[in-house]
Design a protein around this motif. Structure first.
Motif, PDB file in Angstrom:
ATOM      1  N   GLY A  76     -20.137  12.107  -9.839  1.00 16.21           N
ATOM      2  CA  GLY A  76     -20.069  11.014  -8.554  1.00 16.21           C
ATOM      3  C   GLY A  76     -18.774  10.264  -8.652  1.00 16.21           C
ATOM      4  N   ALA A  77     -18.323  10.224  -7.365  1.00 18.50           N
ATOM      5  CA  ALA A  77     -17.143   9.067  -7.356  1.00 18.50           C
ATOM      6  C   ALA A  77     -17.703   7.796  -6.510  1.00 18.50           C
ATOM      7  N   LYS A  78     -16.946   6.838  -7.042  1.00 18.90           N
ATOM      8  CA  LYS A  78     -16.874   5.404  -6.048  1.00 18.90           C
ATOM      9  C   LYS A  78     -15.387   4.874  -6.218  1.00 18.90           C
ATOM     10  N   VAL A  79     -15.576   4.211  -5.066  1.00 15.94           N
ATOM     11  CA  VAL A  79     -14.182   3.510  -4.747  1.00 15.94           C
ATOM     12  C   VAL A  79     -14.104   2.136  -5.621  1.00 15.94           C
ATOM     13  N   ILE A  80     -12.876   2.084  -6.425  1.00 14.34           N
ATOM     14  CA  ILE A  80     -12.744   1.029  -7.273  1.00 14.34           C
ATOM     15  C   ILE A  80     -11.852   0.039  -6.474  1.00 14.34           C
ATOM     16  N   ALA A  81     -11.316   0.134  -5.535  1.00 12.07           N
ATOM     17  CA  ALA A  81     -10.225  -0.692  -4.999  1.00 12.07           C
ATOM     18  C   ALA A  81     -10.673  -1.079  -3.557  1.00 12.07           C
ATOM     19  N   GLU A  82      -9.841  -2.256  -3.135  1.00 11.49           N
ATOM     20  CA  GLU A  82      -9.918  -2.697  -1.746  1.00 11.49           C
ATOM     21  C   GLU A  82      -8.796  -2.470  -0.876  1.00 11.49           C
ATOM     22  N   ARG A  83      -9.078  -2.043   0.335  1.00 14.70           N
ATOM     23  CA  ARG A  83      -7.869  -1.784   1.290  1.00 14.70           C
ATOM     24  C   ARG A  83      -6.989  -2.653   1.613  1.00 14.70           C
ATOM     25  N   VAL A  84      -5.708  -2.447   1.823  1.00 12.66           N
ATOM     26  CA  VAL A  84      -4.627  -3.427   1.992  1.00 12.66           C
ATOM     27  C   VAL A  84      -4.747  -3.608   3.240  1.00 12.66           C
ATOM     28  N   PHE A  85      -4.726  -2.347   4.228  1.00 13.71           N
ATOM     29  CA  PHE A  85      -4.744  -2.393   5.581  1.00 13.71           C
ATOM     30  C   PHE A  85      -5.884  -1.222   5.988  1.00 13.71           C
ATOM     31  N   ASP A  86      -6.100  -1.403   7.532  1.00 13.42           N
ATOM     32  CA  ASP A  86      -6.952  -0.489   8.018  1.00 13.42           C
ATOM     33  C   ASP A  86      -5.904   0.533   8.726  1.00 13.42           C
TER      34      ASP A  86
ATOM     35  N   ALA B 298       0.711  -1.072   0.123  1.00 15.04           N
ATOM     36  CA  ALA B 298      -0.045  -0.156   0.075  1.00 15.04           C
ATOM     37  C   ALA B 298       0.968   1.497   0.053  1.00 15.04           C
ATOM     38  N   ALA B 299       0.468   2.115  -0.761  1.00 11.79           N
ATOM     39  CA  ALA B 299       1.354   3.466  -1.069  1.00 11.79           C
ATOM     40  C   ALA B 299       0.336   4.481  -0.311  1.00 11.79           C
ATOM     41  N   CYS B 300      -1.021   4.266  -0.219  1.00  6.71           N
ATOM     42  CA  CYS B 300      -1.832   5.127   0.391  1.00  6.71           C
ATOM     43  C   CYS B 300      -2.019   5.131   1.792  1.00  6.71           C
ATOM     44  N   HIS B 301      -2.128   6.402   2.706  1.00  7.16           N
ATOM     45  CA  HIS B 301      -2.345   6.484   3.959  1.00  7.16           C
ATOM     46  C   HIS B 301      -3.638   5.856   4.503  1.00  7.16           C
ATOM     47  N   LYS B 302      -4.524   6.066   3.568  1.00  4.97           N
ATOM     48  CA  LYS B 302      -5.726   5.556   3.752  1.00  4.97           C
ATOM     49  C   LYS B 302      -6.006   3.945   3.631  1.00  4.97           C
ATOM     50  N   GLY B 303      -5.006   3.274   3.520  1.00  7.27           N
ATOM     51  CA  GLY B 303      -4.838   1.723   3.335  1.00  7.27           C
ATOM     52  C   GLY B 303      -5.101   1.172   2.087  1.00  7.27           C
ATOM     53  N   TYR B 304      -5.074   2.042   1.007  1.00  8.21           N
ATOM     54  CA  TYR B 304      -5.088   1.498  -0.443  1.00  8.21           C
ATOM     55  C   TYR B 304      -3.814   1.293  -1.109  1.00  8.21           C
ATOM     56  N   ARG B 305      -3.599   0.426  -2.144  1.00  6.80           N
ATOM     57  CA  ARG B 305      -2.524   0.168  -2.918  1.00  6.80           C
ATOM     58  C   ARG B 305      -2.050   1.552  -3.599  1.00  6.80           C
ATOM     59  N   SER B 306      -3.094   2.184  -4.030  1.00  5.18           N
ATOM     60  CA  SER B 306      -2.713   3.526  -4.775  1.00  5.18           C
ATOM     61  C   SER B 306      -3.516   4.684  -4.044  1.00  5.18           C
ATOM     62  N   CYS B 307      -2.960   5.919  -4.086  1.00  2.00           N
ATOM     63  CA  CYS B 307      -3.906   6.896  -3.697  1.00  2.00           C
ATOM     64  C   CYS B 307      -5.084   7.213  -4.665  1.00  2.00           C
ATOM     65  N   PHE B 308      -4.829   6.630  -5.708  1.00  2.26           N
ATOM     66  CA  PHE B 308      -6.019   6.927  -6.722  1.00  2.26           C
ATOM     67  C   PHE B 308      -7.036   5.598  -6.597  1.00  2.26           C
ATOM     68  N   PHE B 309      -7.894   5.773  -5.524  1.00  2.00           N
ATOM     69  CA  PHE B 309      -8.602   4.483  -5.537  1.00  2.00           C
ATOM     70  C   PHE B 309     -10.163   4.770  -5.856  1.00  2.00           C
ATOM     71  N   ARG B 310     -10.209   6.063  -6.332  1.00  2.00           N
ATOM     72  CA  ARG B 310     -11.627   6.507  -6.316  1.00  2.00           C
ATOM     73  C   ARG B 310     -11.889   7.110  -7.823  1.00  2.00           C
ATOM     74  N   GLU B 311     -12.807   6.603  -8.607  1.00  2.00           N
ATOM     75  CA  GLU B 311     -13.120   6.853  -9.904  1.00  2.00           C
ATOM     76  C   GLU B 311     -14.325   7.847 -10.089  1.00  2.00           C
ATOM     77  N   ILE B 312     -14.255   8.899 -10.794  1.00  4.50           N
ATOM     78  CA  ILE B 312     -15.291   9.731 -10.936  1.00  4.50           C
ATOM     79  C   ILE B 312     -15.897   9.584 -12.175  1.00  4.50           C
ATOM     80  N   ASP B 313     -17.220   9.709 -12.190  1.00  2.07           N
ATOM     81  CA  ASP B 313     -18.208   9.408 -13.527  1.00  2.07           C
ATOM     82  C   ASP B 313     -18.171  10.718 -14.131  1.00  2.07           C
ATOM     83  N   PRO B 314     -17.588  10.927 -15.275  1.00  5.69           N
ATOM     84  CA  PRO B 314     -17.883  12.236 -15.928  1.00  5.69           C
ATOM     85  C   PRO B 314     -19.147  12.826 -16.194  1.00  5.69           C
ATOM     86  N   ASP B 315     -20.068  11.652 -16.309  1.00  7.91           N
ATOM     87  CA  ASP B 315     -21.436  12.365 -16.772  1.00  7.91           C
ATOM     88  C   ASP B 315     -22.144  12.814 -15.379  1.00  7.91           C
ATOM     89  N   THR B 316     -21.672  12.117 -14.345  1.00 14.63           N
ATOM     90  CA  THR B 316     -22.722  12.555 -12.959  1.00 14.63           C
ATOM     91  C   THR B 316     -21.813  13.357 -12.319  1.00 14.63           C
TER      92      THR B 316
END
Length: 126
Positions: free
Chosen positions: A109-119, A89-107
């Motif tokens: 809105g964002a969604k989490v697209i990854a799973e946490r590696v640690f709490d 994990a590179a991200c301090h929020k526990g994800y492999r990447s800090c770029f773990f949210r994807e934004i829908d360009p139409d709406t």
């Protein structure tokens, strides 16, 4: 010495990319001291803008970044480090990447697209 021009900007952005997969892990900043330490130790060191000090990646979490390659851009004001990400994990929020949210360009809105590696609550007990 070749490399980023810290006389133009005291802090330069640094993109960290996983050397093996090419995945973009994070964006951080370096000053000249962090850059020099990274070259000397081959362990990536950044400058924390919020803490106003050198930030040795993984000093609390153990998720260190070993430098494999380092590049700077044509204007000498951005750095790219290709790293071996230890600990998964590179991200301090526990994800492999800090770029773990994807934004829908139409709406927008964002969604989490990854799973946490640690709490983070377990790792950063303060």
């Amino acid at each position: 010495m070749d490399g980023p021009d810290f006389s133009k900007n005291e802090l330069v952005p640094v993109i960290a990319q996983e050397a093996e997969t090419g995945a973009v892990l994070m964006l951080a900043y370096m000053n000249d001291a962090a850059y020099a330490e990274t070259l000397a130790t081959r362990r990536v060191c950044y400058y924390s803008r919020s803490r106003h000090k050198l930030w040795r990646k993984g000093e609390e979490s153990g998720n260190v970044q070993h430098l494999k390659q380092i590049y700077y851009d044509c204007d000498a004001d951005t750095v790219l480090v290709k790293v071996e990400q230890v600990g998964g994990a590179a991200c301090h929020k526990g994800y492999r990447s800090c770029f773990f949210r994807e934004i829908d360009p139409d709406t927008g809105g964002a969604k989490v697209i990854a799973e946490r590696v640690f709490d983070p609550a377990d790792v950063y007990k303060k």
